[in-house]
Design a protein around this motif. Structure first.
Motif, PDB file in Angstrom:
ATOM      1  N   ALA A   1       0.834  -1.208   0.000  1.00 27.65           N
ATOM      2  CA  ALA A   1       0.000   0.000   0.000  1.00 27.65           C
ATOM      3  C   ALA A   1       0.860   1.246   0.000  1.00 27.65           C
ATOM      4  N   HIS A   2       2.054   1.146   0.523  1.00 28.98           N
ATOM      5  CA  HIS A   2       2.928   2.310   0.606  1.00 28.98           C
ATOM      6  C   HIS A   2       4.098   2.228  -0.357  1.00 28.98           C
ATOM      7  N   ILE A   3       4.072   1.266  -1.286  1.00 27.29           N
ATOM      8  CA  ILE A   3       5.185   1.098  -2.229  1.00 27.29           C
ATOM      9  C   ILE A   3       5.348   2.377  -3.041  1.00 27.29           C
ATOM     10  N   GLY A   4       6.558   2.797  -3.186  1.00 19.12           N
ATOM     11  CA  GLY A   4       6.845   3.962  -4.013  1.00 19.12           C
ATOM     12  C   GLY A   4       6.731   5.280  -3.285  1.00 19.12           C
ATOM     13  N   ARG A   5       6.522   5.255  -1.985  1.00 22.62           N
ATOM     14  CA  ARG A   5       6.443   6.520  -1.253  1.00 22.62           C
ATOM     15  C   ARG A   5       6.908   6.289   0.170  1.00 22.62           C
ATOM     16  N   SER A   6       7.386   7.331   0.745  1.00 27.72           N
ATOM     17  CA  SER A   6       7.805   7.235   2.142  1.00 27.72           C
ATOM     18  C   SER A   6       6.561   7.374   3.007  1.00 27.72           C
ATOM     19  N   PRO A   7       6.652   7.023   4.286  1.00 22.49           N
ATOM     20  CA  PRO A   7       5.473   7.097   5.147  1.00 22.49           C
ATOM     21  C   PRO A   7       4.901   8.505   5.268  1.00 22.49           C
ATOM     22  N   HIS A   8       5.697   9.547   4.974  1.00 26.86           N
ATOM     23  CA  HIS A   8       5.213  10.923   5.144  1.00 26.86           C
ATOM     24  C   HIS A   8       4.851  11.604   3.832  1.00 26.86           C
ATOM     25  N   SER A   9       5.104  10.959   2.708  1.00 27.76           N
ATOM     26  CA  SER A   9       4.770  11.586   1.425  1.00 27.76           C
ATOM     27  C   SER A   9       3.297  11.292   1.106  1.00 27.76           C
ATOM     28  N   PRO A  10       2.677  12.199   0.344  1.00 26.23           N
ATOM     29  CA  PRO A  10       1.256  11.988   0.010  1.00 26.23           C
ATOM     30  C   PRO A  10       1.102  10.796  -0.928  1.00 26.23           C
ATOM     31  N   PRO A  11      -0.028  10.129  -0.860  1.00 28.16           N
ATOM     32  CA  PRO A  11      -0.251   8.970  -1.719  1.00 28.16           C
ATOM     33  C   PRO A  11      -0.452   9.395  -3.171  1.00 28.16           C
ATOM     34  N   ASP A  12      -0.201   8.493  -4.078  1.00 27.49           N
ATOM     35  CA  ASP A  12      -0.462   8.708  -5.502  1.00 27.49           C
ATOM     36  C   ASP A  12      -1.961   8.449  -5.706  1.00 27.49           C
ATOM     37  N   LEU A  13      -2.759   9.525  -5.590  1.00 27.48           N
ATOM     38  CA  LEU A  13      -4.215   9.359  -5.583  1.00 27.48           C
ATOM     39  C   LEU A  13      -4.787   8.723  -6.853  1.00 27.48           C
ATOM     40  N   PRO A  14      -4.292   9.032  -8.041  1.00 34.43           N
ATOM     41  CA  PRO A  14      -4.846   8.337  -9.219  1.00 34.43           C
ATOM     42  C   PRO A  14      -4.637   6.827  -9.140  1.00 34.43           C
ATOM     43  N   GLU A  15      -3.456   6.415  -8.677  1.00 35.51           N
ATOM     44  CA  GLU A  15      -3.185   4.981  -8.560  1.00 35.51           C
ATOM     45  C   GLU A  15      -4.063   4.375  -7.460  1.00 35.51           C
ATOM     46  N   VAL A  16      -4.209   5.105  -6.349  1.00 35.89           N
ATOM     47  CA  VAL A  16      -5.060   4.635  -5.246  1.00 35.89           C
ATOM     48  C   VAL A  16      -6.509   4.536  -5.723  1.00 35.89           C
ATOM     49  N   MET A  17      -6.953   5.530  -6.471  1.00 36.22           N
ATOM     50  CA  MET A  17      -8.332   5.522  -6.972  1.00 36.22           C
ATOM     51  C   MET A  17      -8.557   4.349  -7.919  1.00 36.22           C
ATOM     52  N   SER A  18      -7.559   4.044  -8.720  1.00 38.62           N
ATOM     53  CA  SER A  18      -7.661   2.901  -9.626  1.00 38.62           C
ATOM     54  C   SER A  18      -7.866   1.607  -8.835  1.00 38.62           C
ATOM     55  N   ARG A  19      -7.162   1.471  -7.740  1.00 39.37           N
ATOM     56  CA  ARG A  19      -7.318   0.289  -6.893  1.00 39.37           C
ATOM     57  C   ARG A  19      -8.680   0.294  -6.191  1.00 39.37           C
ATOM     58  N   VAL A  20      -9.124   1.465  -5.761  1.00 32.64           N
ATOM     59  CA  VAL A  20     -10.445   1.559  -5.118  1.00 32.64           C
ATOM     60  C   VAL A  20     -11.525   1.137  -6.108  1.00 32.64           C
ATOM     61  N   ALA A  21     -11.381   1.545  -7.359  1.00 36.13           N
ATOM     62  CA  ALA A  21     -12.364   1.193  -8.397  1.00 36.13           C
ATOM     63  C   ALA A  21     -12.442  -0.319  -8.585  1.00 36.13           C
ATOM     64  N   ARG A  22     -11.363  -1.020  -8.274  1.00 34.70           N
ATOM     65  CA  ARG A  22     -11.359  -2.480  -8.374  1.00 34.70           C
ATOM     66  C   ARG A  22     -11.817  -3.129  -7.071  1.00 34.70           C
ATOM     67  N   GLY A  23     -12.236  -2.335  -6.078  1.00 34.87           N
ATOM     68  CA  GLY A  23     -12.768  -2.882  -4.836  1.00 34.87           C
ATOM     69  C   GLY A  23     -11.740  -3.108  -3.745  1.00 34.87           C
ATOM     70  N   ASP A  24     -10.566  -2.507  -3.865  1.00 40.56           N
ATOM     71  CA  ASP A  24      -9.498  -2.669  -2.878  1.00 40.56           C
ATOM     72  C   ASP A  24      -9.812  -1.832  -1.638  1.00 40.56           C
ATOM     73  N   GLN A  25     -10.196  -2.489  -0.555  1.00 41.42           N
ATOM     74  CA  GLN A  25     -10.579  -1.793   0.676  1.00 41.42           C
ATOM     75  C   GLN A  25      -9.405  -1.091   1.337  1.00 41.42           C
ATOM     76  N   GLU A  26      -8.230  -1.682   1.255  1.00 45.76           N
ATOM     77  CA  GLU A  26      -7.052  -1.038   1.847  1.00 45.76           C
ATOM     78  C   GLU A  26      -6.719   0.250   1.104  1.00 45.76           C
ATOM     79  N   ALA A  27      -6.887   0.245  -0.207  1.00 42.87           N
ATOM     80  CA  ALA A  27      -6.666   1.468  -0.993  1.00 42.87           C
ATOM     81  C   ALA A  27      -7.705   2.520  -0.603  1.00 42.87           C
TER      82      ALA A  27
END
Length: 194
Positions: free
Chosen positions: A5-31
């Motif tokens: 879930a945090h791949i590609g970013r440090s714990p303090h950097s903002p998430p890559d929202l388009p990528e997160v949204m893509s996962r949410v669209a597939r039903g990923d609850q953690e995303a």
């Protein structure tokens, strides 16, 4: 939370929202948890500026976030950022709530005005006794429906012309004309000289 879930970013950097949204669209609850943490504050802040009521704001914010979960697949990155899309949903939902509350308030006000009708029964009795009860009733029945409603609201309930227009959802000029015409018909029917 999954490690990726945090791949590609440090714990303090903002998430890559388009990528997160893509996962949410597939039903990923953690995303969705990541997305929720990123957008819930701005959503609540925006909704609060529209609604002002903290309890309603929290309720609407929750509805927006549920809608984001359900409709994530509709997000199109070409049309704007994830945050813009989510905040647009929030603003629309908040405005809808304001409109709904206003409509409810208007309905309650109209009902209160209609309930005031019962208060005028005493006045109706006094007028009917003075002007020959049956003749007044016959003449009022001779009016058109809108004239009868307008005359009843204005003269028996004591509403202003503007209140009558609002209650009947008619333009003020139309109400004035129908009242004038109704009163002329009543005067002629009752044989009252001007």
């Amino acid at each position: 939370m999954r490690e990726n879930a945090h791949i590609g970013r440090s714990p303090h950097s903002p998430p890559d929202l388009p990528e997160v949204m893509s996962r949410v669209a597939r039903g990923d609850q953690e995303a969705f948890t990541i997305l929720f943490e990123a957008v819930s504050g701005p959503v609540l802040g925006l909704v609060r500026t529209v609604l002002r009521d903290p309890a309603q704001s929290e309720e609407v914010a929750q509805e927006v976030l549920v809608e984001v979960w359900r409709t994530a697949a509709r997000y199109q990155s070409a049309r704007g950022s994830v945050m813009t899309w989510v905040l647009t949903l929030a603003h629309r939902r908040a405005v809808d709530r304001v409109r709904s509350e206003q409509a409810s308030s208007d309905r309650e006000r109209r009902m209160a005005l209609l309930n005031r009708a019962r208060e005028f029964d005493e006045v109706v009795e006094q007028v009917e006794h003075r002007l020959e009860r049956e003749q007044v009733r016959r003449c009022v029945r001779g009016l058109t429906e809108v004239q009868r409603q307008s005359v009843t609201l204005a003269y028996y309930r004591g509403l202003t012309y503007r209140e009558v227009a609002e209650l009947l959802s008619l333009p003020l000029g139309t109400v004035k004309t129908r009242l004038r015409d109704g009163l002329i018909r009543l005067r002629d029917c009752l044989g009252v000289t001007a």
